[in-house]
Design an enzyme around this catalytic site. Structure first.
Site, PDB file in Angstrom:
ATOM      1  N   GLY A   2       0.813  -1.208   0.000  1.00  0.00           N
ATOM      2  CA  GLY A   2       0.000   0.000   0.000  1.00  0.00           C
ATOM      3  C   GLY A   2       0.852   1.264   0.000  1.00  0.00           C
ATOM      4  O   GLY A   2       0.476   2.287  -0.591  1.00  0.00           O
ATOM      5  N   THR A  36      -5.807   2.415   9.341  1.00  0.00           N
ATOM      6  CA  THR A  36      -4.886   1.410   9.850  1.00  0.00           C
ATOM      7  C   THR A  36      -5.111   1.155  11.336  1.00  0.00           C
ATOM      8  O   THR A  36      -4.996   0.032  11.799  1.00  0.00           O
ATOM      9  CB  THR A  36      -3.443   1.889   9.623  1.00  0.00           C
ATOM     10  OG1 THR A  36      -3.370   2.428   8.299  1.00  0.00           O
ATOM     11  CG2 THR A  36      -2.458   0.764   9.760  1.00  0.00           C
ATOM     12  N   ASP A  57      -4.682  -3.450  -0.888  1.00  0.00           N
ATOM     13  CA  ASP A  57      -3.632  -4.425  -0.591  1.00  0.00           C
ATOM     14  C   ASP A  57      -4.147  -5.857  -0.603  1.00  0.00           C
ATOM     15  O   ASP A  57      -4.790  -6.295   0.349  1.00  0.00           O
ATOM     16  CB  ASP A  57      -3.063  -4.161   0.816  1.00  0.00           C
ATOM     17  CG  ASP A  57      -1.885  -3.214   0.815  1.00  0.00           C
ATOM     18  OD1 ASP A  57      -1.440  -2.812  -0.276  1.00  0.00           O
ATOM     19  OD2 ASP A  57      -1.402  -2.893   1.918  1.00  0.00           O
ATOM     20  N   PRO A  58      -3.797  -6.626  -1.640  1.00  0.00           N
ATOM     21  CA  PRO A  58      -4.098  -8.057  -1.570  1.00  0.00           C
ATOM     22  C   PRO A  58      -3.442  -8.740  -0.351  1.00  0.00           C
ATOM     23  O   PRO A  58      -3.986  -9.706   0.167  1.00  0.00           O
ATOM     24  CB  PRO A  58      -3.525  -8.601  -2.879  1.00  0.00           C
ATOM     25  CG  PRO A  58      -3.579  -7.437  -3.816  1.00  0.00           C
ATOM     26  CD  PRO A  58      -3.296  -6.231  -2.957  1.00  0.00           C
ATOM     27  N   HIS A  59      -2.316  -8.223   0.112  1.00  0.00           N
ATOM     28  CA  HIS A  59      -1.683  -8.903   1.254  1.00  0.00           C
ATOM     29  C   HIS A  59      -2.305  -8.516   2.599  1.00  0.00           C
ATOM     30  O   HIS A  59      -1.823  -8.929   3.646  1.00  0.00           O
ATOM     31  CB  HIS A  59      -0.148  -8.749   1.256  1.00  0.00           C
ATOM     32  CG  HIS A  59       0.380  -7.357   1.443  1.00  0.00           C
ATOM     33  ND1 HIS A  59       1.570  -6.949   0.894  1.00  0.00           N
ATOM     34  CD2 HIS A  59      -0.084  -6.289   2.115  1.00  0.00           C
ATOM     35  CE1 HIS A  59       1.819  -5.688   1.231  1.00  0.00           C
ATOM     36  NE2 HIS A  59       0.821  -5.271   1.976  1.00  0.00           N
ATOM     37  N   TYR A 118       3.109   2.457 -25.005  1.00  0.00           N
ATOM     38  CA  TYR A 118       2.331   1.633 -25.925  1.00  0.00           C
ATOM     39  C   TYR A 118       1.592   0.554 -25.149  1.00  0.00           C
ATOM     40  O   TYR A 118       1.180  -0.435 -25.703  1.00  0.00           O
ATOM     41  CB  TYR A 118       3.242   0.983 -26.973  1.00  0.00           C
ATOM     42  CG  TYR A 118       3.945   1.988 -27.829  1.00  0.00           C
ATOM     43  CD1 TYR A 118       3.191   2.853 -28.632  1.00  0.00           C
ATOM     44  CD2 TYR A 118       5.319   2.099 -27.833  1.00  0.00           C
ATOM     45  CE1 TYR A 118       3.832   3.799 -29.424  1.00  0.00           C
ATOM     46  CE2 TYR A 118       5.954   3.047 -28.618  1.00  0.00           C
ATOM     47  CZ  TYR A 118       5.211   3.893 -29.410  1.00  0.00           C
ATOM     48  OH  TYR A 118       5.830   4.822 -30.189  1.00  0.00           O
ATOM     49  N   SER A 157      12.507  -4.389 -10.658  1.00  0.00           N
ATOM     50  CA  SER A 157      12.321  -5.842 -10.568  1.00  0.00           C
ATOM     51  C   SER A 157      11.316  -6.181  -9.486  1.00  0.00           C
ATOM     52  O   SER A 157      11.333  -5.605  -8.395  1.00  0.00           O
ATOM     53  CB  SER A 157      13.655  -6.508 -10.232  1.00  0.00           C
ATOM     54  OG  SER A 157      14.505  -6.435 -11.350  1.00  0.00           O
TER      55      SER A 157
HETATM   56  C1  PLP Z   1      -1.381  -0.895   5.578  1.00  0.00           C
HETATM   57  C2  PLP Z   1      -1.781   0.417   5.061  1.00  0.00           C
HETATM   58  C3  PLP Z   1      -0.950   1.136   4.186  1.00  0.00           C
HETATM   59  C4  PLP Z   1       0.426   0.677   3.844  1.00  0.00           C
HETATM   60  O1  PLP Z   1       0.414  -0.522   3.191  1.00  0.00           O
HETATM   61  P1  PLP Z   1       1.723  -1.459   3.147  1.00  0.00           P
HETATM   62  O2  PLP Z   1       1.222  -2.606   2.357  1.00  0.00           O
HETATM   63  O3  PLP Z   1       2.049  -1.794   4.561  1.00  0.00           O
HETATM   64  O4  PLP Z   1       2.802  -0.715   2.482  1.00  0.00           O
HETATM   65  C5  PLP Z   1      -1.410   2.323   3.689  1.00  0.00           C
HETATM   66  N1  PLP Z   1      -2.614   2.785   4.017  1.00  0.00           N
HETATM   67  C6  PLP Z   1      -3.445   2.131   4.859  1.00  0.00           C
HETATM   68  C7  PLP Z   1      -4.777   2.704   5.181  1.00  0.00           C
HETATM   69  C8  PLP Z   1      -3.047   0.919   5.416  1.00  0.00           C
HETATM   70  O5  PLP Z   1      -3.849   0.273   6.265  1.00  0.00           O
END
Ligand code: PLP
Length: 609
Positions: free
Chosen positions: A152, A295, A381-383, A412, A432
Site C-alpha cells: 500500500g 490502519t 492491498d491483496p496482502h 504503448y 524488478s
Molecule cells: C497498511 C496500510 C498502508 C500501507 O500498506 P503497506 O502494504 O504496509 O505498504 C497504507 N494505508 C493504509 C490505510 C493501510 O492500512
C-alpha cells in the site's frame, strides 16, 4: 458453486488441511521437475550420480540441511502465530492455501514482472488481477489501469506521483503549446479537472508536442517555487502519506491533516471549511485522500460526501485529484457485489450476507463503498484482506491515460498488443518485482471470486467475528482480579473488523495509571522474548496521541471517568487493538471457546499486576 467453503481455503489453525496442502505441493514439485527435464530431454546430465556421491557434494547437502533446519528453528522461535484465533492483533491472519501454493510454484520459475521477457506468463497475470481489482472497485476495466505493487505504501506513492505530475501539466502546456490553454488564467490552470488535463495532453500528443510538454512539467523541471498545492488527508492517515510528501519533493508542510470525529472518520465539516479557505485564498489543492479502513481503527471515511464535495468545489473552480487509500478496507467491496459484479442494493445485500452480519453494513458504510468508484485512484492491498502472502499491494487509476504521466518510454501499454506492456517497469514506480506475487493473487482470485460468494463471504466472516467480539466486550465489560474491579470499553463500534478497546480500574482517574495498565496487559499476552508459542493471547496496541488526533480521544476517556485535565497533562492514550482478520472466530462454538480464552488471559494478566 455460488460460495466457497471457508474451511477448505486455509491450512487451518491446527494444520487440519495439511494432507491437502502436502499432496498439492508434492504434485507441483514433481511436475516442475518434469518440466525441467522436458527441456531438450536428450541433453546430457550435467550433475551425474557419481558427482552426487562425492564427499564434497554430500557435505554441502548436509550443510544446506543444517542451515535450513536452523532457519526453521529461528522462524518457529520468533514468528507470531497469525493462524490461531488466539491471535487478535495486527492486520494479519493465515494466508490462503491456494495463494501460498501459487506463490511457491511461481517462485520456482523465478519470474520478474519488471519486463515482459522475464515474465511472459506472470506479467499477464498481474495485469489481469489489476483489471479484476479495478472492476471490484467499480472502475470500468476497459478504461482503467491497475497493477500490483509491493504494498500500500508504494501504491500511495504512485497515486501521489501521478497526481503531482498531472497538476503541473496545464502550466507546461501554457509554456509549450499555449493555444491549447488560451484564455485560461493561472488559477484556472491550477484547477482543470483531471479528465480535462488528460484530454489536453492527448491533443498535445496528436500535435507531436507530447515529450516537450512532459519535459516542461514537474517531471522535467522539478517542483516550482510556489509548490503544486496542498494535499489533504485525515488525521487517521497511514504515515506513508507523510513519507510521500517528502519523497516527491512536495514538502511535509503542504500536507494538511483534517481532524477526525468521535467515530474516527474524517470530519467532513472541517474538510469543507478547509476547502472553502483554500478556494478563498486561491491556494491550489493537489489531492484529497479518503481512507477506507484506517490502519488503527478500521474506520471508513464518508467517501460519498467527499466525492460530492469534490464535484461541488470543482464547479466552483477548485479542482483536485481524489485518491482512496483502501489498502486495508478495499477487498471488503467484494461483499457488496453480486456474482455478476454489480453493486447490490442494500436489502439484497443484507439477504445474501450471513446471519451474523444482520446489523452490517450501516447506510454510511454502504454508501461509502458504493462511492469508491467516483475516485481518481485507489490503493488496495491483496496482502491484507486478500489473505495473500507478501508482497502484494495494488494501485488502480480510473483513467488509464495517466500512465503517460510517469512512463519512461512512449506508452504503448494499451495499444500494441492489448494489455501486454513489454516493459511494465517503465510505467510504474518499482523495478524488478516478483511474478510469484502476481501468480498468488491470480490463483486466489480464481478460486475465491471478488464478489459476495467468494471474498465477500470470507471477509464477511471476519467482520462477523469482530462484531461478536465487540458485542461481547459491551455485554461483559467487567473483569475482576485480586479483589479489584476493571472495566473494558470499546473505542467505537467498528466499521469493519478492527476492535479498539482499553481497560481501566474502576475509580481510577489517572491517565498514566490507565496507560500503564493497558501496556502491561498487552505485554502479558505477547512475549517478545522466549518462544512466542508460549504467549497466551496476542493483541496489538497503539497510542492515540494528542498531536495526531487532537482532542478526539477525550470522549473515550470521559467514559472511563478520566477528566479532561488528565488528557491535557498526558496527551496520549494507550489502547489495545484487535484486527479480527481470521474468518474462524465467527463460528458459534469457536467464538465461545476463544472468548472464554480471552477473558481468562486478560484476568490472568490483571492478576499479575
Ligand atoms: C497498511 C496500510 C498502508 C500501507 O500498506 P503497506 O502494504 O504496509 O505498504 C497504507 N494505508 C493504509 C490505510 C493501510 O492500512
Amino acid at each position: 458453486m455460488e460460495h466457497k467453503a471457508v474451511n477448505a481455503l486455509f491450512l487451518g489453525p491446527k494444520s487440519e488441511n495439511y494432507p491437502v496442502f502436502k499432496q498439492m505441493l508434492g504434485y507441483m514439485m514433481d511436475d516442475y521437475a518434469e518440466w525441467r527435464r522436458g527441456f531438450h530431454p536428450d541433453d546430457p546430465l550435467v550433475i551425474t550420480p557419481s558427482d552426487q556421491e562425492e564427499e564434497g557434494f554430500q557435505a554441502t547437502v548436509r550443510e544446506m540441511r543444517q542451515v535450513l533446519v536452523e532457519l526453521a528453528g529461528l522462524l518457529q522461535m520468533t514468528s507470531v502465530p497469525w493462524f490461531s484465533p488466539r491471535y487478535l492483533g495486527h492486520m494479519t491472519a493465515d494466508t490462503l492455501m491456494a495463494a501460498n501454493l501459487g506463490y511457491m510454484l511461481a517462485l520456482l520459475y523465478n519470474q520478474n514482472n519488471v519486463a515482459y521477457e522475464g515474465s511472459p506468463g506472470t506479467t499477464g497475470l498481474e495485469l489481469e488481477t489489476g483489471r479484476q481489482l479495478a472492476a471490484m472497485m467499480g472502475y470500468d476495466p476497459a478504461q482503467s489501469w491497475g497493477h500490483l505493487t509491493a504494498g500500500g505504501t508504494i501504491a500511495n506513492y504512485e497515486g501521489l506521483w501521478l497526481a503531482r505530475n498531472l497538476k503541473s501539466i496545464p502550466h507546461a502546456l501554457r509554456r509549450t503549446v499555449p493555444e491549447l490553454v488560451a484564455g485560461l488564467d493561472d488559477w484556472a490552470l491550477w484547477n482543470l479537472s483531471p479528465a480535462s488535463i488528460l484530454d489536453l495532453l492527448e491533443q498535445a500528443k496528436q500535435m507531436g508536442c507530447f515529450e516537450q510538454v512532459r519535459a516542461h512539467s514537474v517531471r522535467g523541471q522539478g517542483i516550482p517555487a510556489g509548490g503544486l498545492g496542498k494535499v489533504l488527508v485525515p488525521q487517521s492517515k497511514h504515515y506513508s502519506w507523510v513519507k510521500a510528501m517528502d519523497l516527491l519533493g512536495l514538502g511535509q508542510e503542504r500536507l494538511i491533516q483534517i481532524p477526525v470525529q468521535d467515530d474516527y472518520r474524517m470530519d467532513l465539516e472541517s474538510l469543507r471549511v478547509t476547502l472553502e479557505a483554500l478556494l478563498e485564498s486561491h491556494t491550489p489543492v493537489l489531492a484529497v485522500v479518503a481512507v477506507v479502513g484506517t490502519t488503527e481503527e478500521g474506520a471508513v471515511d464518508g467517501v460519498y460526501r467527499i466525492a460530492d464535495l469534490r464535484d461541488e468545489f470543482s464547479k466552483r473552480g477548485l479542482s483536485f485529484w481524489l485518491h482512496i487509500d483502501a489498502a486495508y478496507g478495499g477487498y471488503v467491496r467484494s461483499a457488496f457485489l453480486d456474482a455478476q459484479g454489480s453493486f447490490m442494493d442494500l436489502p439484497q445485500m443484507r439477504e445474501e450476507l450471513q446471519e451474523s452480519l444482520s446489523d452490517w453494513p450501516s447506510d454510511h458504510i454502504y454508501q461509502a463503498y458504493q462511492a469508491i468508484s467516483r475516485s481518481d485512484s485507489i490503493t488496495v492491498d491483496p496482502h491484507k484482506l486478500g489473505y495473500i502472502p507478501y508482497p502484494a499491494g495494488a494501485f488502480l487509476a480510473r483513467d488509464r491515460r495517466v500512465v503517460e504521466l510517469i512512463s519512461y518510454f512512449a506508452a504503448y501499454v494499451f495499444e500494441e498488443a492489448e494489455d501486454n506492456p513489454q516493459l511494465l517497469g517503465s510505467y510504474i514506480l518499482e523495478g524488478s518485482k516478483p511474478g510469484a506475487a502476481a501468480a498468488a493473487v491470480w490463483v486466489a482470485h480464481r478460486l475465491v471470486p471478488l464478489h459476495w460468494g467468494g471474498y465477500g463471504r470470507l471477509i464477511g466472516s471476519s467482520i462477523g467475528g469482530a462484531r461478536q467480539f465487540y458485542r461481547s466486550l459491551l455485554e461483559q465489560p467487567l473483569f475482576s482480579a485480586n479483589g479489584r474491579n476493571y472495566l473494558v470499553l470499546p473505542l467505537t463500534e467498528p466499521d469493519l473488523n478492527i476492535v479498539v478497546y482499553a481497560f481501566n480500574e474502576q475509580g481510577n482517574a489517572d491517565l498514566e495509571v490507565m496507560n500503564a495498565l493497558n501496556q502491561r496487559i498487552c505485554e502479558h499476552g505477547f512475549r517478545p522474548t522466549g518462544p512466542l508459542l508460549s504467549s497466551d493471547f496476542i493483541l496489538s496496541k497503539t497510542s492515540l496521541e494528542q498531536k495526531e488526533y487532537r482532542d478526539t480521544p477525550l470522549a473515550f476517556l470521559r467514559r472511563f471517568g478520566i477528566p479532561e485535565e488528565e488528557w491535557r497533562r498526558v496527551g496520549s492514550v494507550f489502547v489495545l487493538r484487535s484486527c479480527v482478520v481470521t474468518p474462524f472466530l465467527a463460528r458459534g462454538a469457536t467464538f465461545e471457546t476463544y472468548w472464554g480464552t480471552f477473558r481468562q488471559s486478560m484476568t490472568k494478566a490483571l492478576e499479575t499486576l
